[in-house]
Design a protein around this motif. Structure first.
Motif, short mmCIF file in Angstrom:
data_model
loop_
_atom_site.label_atom_id
_atom_site.label_comp_id
_atom_site.label_asym_id
_atom_site.label_seq_id
_atom_site.Cartn_x
_atom_site.Cartn_y
_atom_site.Cartn_z
N UNK A 80 0.81 -1.21 0.00
CA UNK A 80 0.00 0.00 0.00
C UNK A 80 0.85 1.27 0.00
N UNK A 81 2.05 1.20 0.59
CA UNK A 81 2.90 2.37 0.70
C UNK A 81 4.34 2.02 0.37
N UNK A 82 5.01 2.94 -0.33
CA UNK A 82 6.43 2.75 -0.58
C UNK A 82 7.12 4.10 -0.52
N UNK A 83 8.23 4.16 0.22
CA UNK A 83 9.03 5.37 0.35
C UNK A 83 10.46 5.06 -0.08
N UNK A 84 10.94 5.78 -1.06
CA UNK A 84 12.31 5.62 -1.55
C UNK A 84 13.00 6.97 -1.39
N UNK A 85 13.94 7.03 -0.44
CA UNK A 85 14.54 8.30 -0.06
C UNK A 85 16.06 8.18 -0.10
N UNK A 86 16.69 8.96 -0.98
CA UNK A 86 18.15 8.95 -1.14
C UNK A 86 18.66 7.55 -1.46
N UNK A 87 18.17 7.00 -2.54
CA UNK A 87 18.70 5.72 -3.03
C UNK A 87 19.78 5.96 -4.06
N UNK A 88 20.79 5.13 -4.07
CA UNK A 88 21.89 5.28 -5.02
C UNK A 88 21.90 4.09 -5.97
N UNK A 89 21.55 4.36 -7.23
CA UNK A 89 21.69 3.31 -8.22
C UNK A 89 20.46 2.92 -9.01
N UNK A 90 19.25 2.92 -8.42
CA UNK A 90 18.11 2.37 -9.15
C UNK A 90 17.60 3.31 -10.23
N UNK A 91 16.99 2.73 -11.26
CA UNK A 91 16.35 3.51 -12.30
C UNK A 91 14.89 3.76 -11.97
N UNK A 92 14.45 5.01 -12.09
CA UNK A 92 13.08 5.37 -11.72
C UNK A 92 12.07 4.61 -12.56
N UNK A 93 12.36 4.50 -13.87
CA UNK A 93 11.39 3.88 -14.76
C UNK A 93 11.17 2.41 -14.43
N UNK A 94 12.23 1.69 -14.08
CA UNK A 94 12.07 0.27 -13.76
C UNK A 94 11.34 0.08 -12.44
N UNK A 95 11.58 0.98 -11.49
CA UNK A 95 10.86 0.91 -10.21
C UNK A 95 9.37 1.11 -10.43
N UNK A 96 9.03 2.11 -11.23
CA UNK A 96 7.62 2.40 -11.48
C UNK A 96 6.95 1.24 -12.21
N UNK A 97 7.69 0.62 -13.12
CA UNK A 97 7.14 -0.53 -13.83
C UNK A 97 6.83 -1.67 -12.87
N UNK A 98 7.70 -1.87 -11.87
CA UNK A 98 7.45 -2.91 -10.87
C UNK A 98 6.24 -2.54 -10.01
N UNK A 99 6.07 -1.27 -9.72
CA UNK A 99 4.95 -0.84 -8.89
C UNK A 99 3.60 -1.05 -9.59
N UNK A 100 3.62 -1.04 -10.92
CA UNK A 100 2.38 -1.29 -11.67
C UNK A 100 1.80 -2.65 -11.31
N UNK A 101 2.66 -3.60 -10.99
CA UNK A 101 2.19 -4.95 -10.64
C UNK A 101 1.37 -4.93 -9.35
N UNK A 102 1.53 -3.86 -8.55
CA UNK A 102 0.78 -3.74 -7.29
C UNK A 102 -0.22 -2.58 -7.35
N UNK A 103 -0.61 -2.19 -8.55
CA UNK A 103 -1.46 -1.01 -8.73
C UNK A 103 -2.81 -1.12 -8.01
N UNK A 104 -3.32 -2.32 -7.85
CA UNK A 104 -4.64 -2.50 -7.24
C UNK A 104 -4.68 -2.00 -5.81
N UNK A 105 -3.63 -2.28 -5.04
CA UNK A 105 -3.62 -1.93 -3.62
C UNK A 105 -2.80 -0.69 -3.30
N UNK A 106 -1.90 -0.30 -4.18
CA UNK A 106 -0.96 0.78 -3.89
C UNK A 106 -1.69 2.12 -3.72
#
Length: 300
Positions: free
Chosen positions: A57-83
């Motif tokens: 339901x909730x995700x907080x990403x604060x000062x991460x080093x390395x990840x790509x925003x687009x790939x993270x968002x794509x993964x979050x789509x898999x949880x779109x129903x509850x997020x």
């Protein structure tokens, strides 16, 4: 551990070291993820964790080093129903460029259950087109934070003015906001315009007169704002039916000497930092649910 609700990982410079261990945690019950000040984040590991969180339901990403925003968002789509809540703070973070902007926007359009969205200091990809996607698809939003040096203009604010459930808007430090149709956001309770250097005072006059539920507004570091805004606010609180207290954050130099003796009881001057949590808007970094895991590897 059979049931894990909250997972917080903070101040870690070797997240990948925990890869195998993390894979054994029961992420299928996790509702909240917070990664703060984590380095060497592997895209595959982070996205695989997100995809396992079928109740997220909730995700907080604060000062991460390395990840790509687009790939993270794509993964979050898999949880779109509850997020319901995304907080992404990019200040001081090395974030890979978005490789496929159309796909990024398409993924954003699928997060239709979002109620709170914080994309802070997110730079160029927070623009009018992005806000148009948000306005068309994330109609359940009550909280929106787009603070930071981005390319949003009045057109973008016009787009989100269509969000009828929006109660909280933070657009501080956006350089190209001049005369947005804030008066259309009649349900807003909290508005932050700190350091919007080009915003016109007349725009704020009109907004105050058309926002009967407004409880707080931050207009510090807005050069056009004068003592006249306080006079308009005085008339507004005296005449609006809601009888709610209005708190204005404004520079001390713009407050008349006799203001505190003559002001209406329903009008106050904000003191200290401007935070939504003060007005009942949740701070995602605070988690009171249990059971939870909080890991600070560097402190061990």
């Amino acid at each position: 551990m059979k049931s894990l609700i909250s997972f917080h990982l903070t101040d870690c410079n070797r997240m990948n070291f925990f890869g195998n261990s993390l894979n054994h945690l029961p992420f299928d019950t996790v509702e909240e993820i917070c990664l703060e000040n984590v380095q060497n984040v592997d895209n595959y590991l982070l996205c695989s964790i997100i995809e396992k969180c079928i109740k997220l339901r909730k995700i907080c990403l604060y000062r991460l080093f390395g990840p790509g925003i687009d790939s993270i968002l794509e993964a979050l789509v898999s949880q779109a129903k509850n997020l319901r809540n995304i907080e992404l703070r990019i200040s001081g973070t090395i974030v890979k460029e978005i490789e496929n902007l159309p796909k990024f926007l398409s993924n954003m359009s699928q997060l239709r259950s979002l109620e709170k969205l914080d994309f802070i200091n997110a730079g160029g990809f927070i623009n009018d087109e992005f806000l148009e996607i948000v306005a068309k698809n994330c109609v359940q939003l009550t909280h929106l934070n787009i603070a930071g040096k981005n390319s949003v203009t009045d057109k973008g604010i016009c787009n989100i003015s269509k969000l009828k459930k929006l109660l909280f808007l933070d657009m501080r430090d956006i350089p190209n906001i001049i005369s947005p149709p804030l008066e259309k956001m009649q349900n807003l309770e909290v508005l932050c315009c700190w350091n919007c250097r080009k915003i016109k005072e007349a725009t704020l006059f009109l907004f105050l007169q058309e926002a009967p539920n407004l409880r707080a507004i931050d207009v510090r570091e807005c050069p056009s704002v004068t003592t006249e805004l306080l006079h308009v606010a005085e008339n507004v609180v005296e005449n609006r039916e809601s009888k709610k207290i209005l708190e204005i954050y404004i520079e001390r130099a713009k407050i008349p000497d006799n203001f505190f003796y003559e002001k209406p009881d329903l009008l106050t001057i904000g003191i200290g930092s401007f935070e939504g949590v003060k007005y009942g808007f949740e701070n995602i970094l605070k988690c009171e649910k249990i059971p939870q895991i909080r890991i600070q590897p560097n402190a061990i």
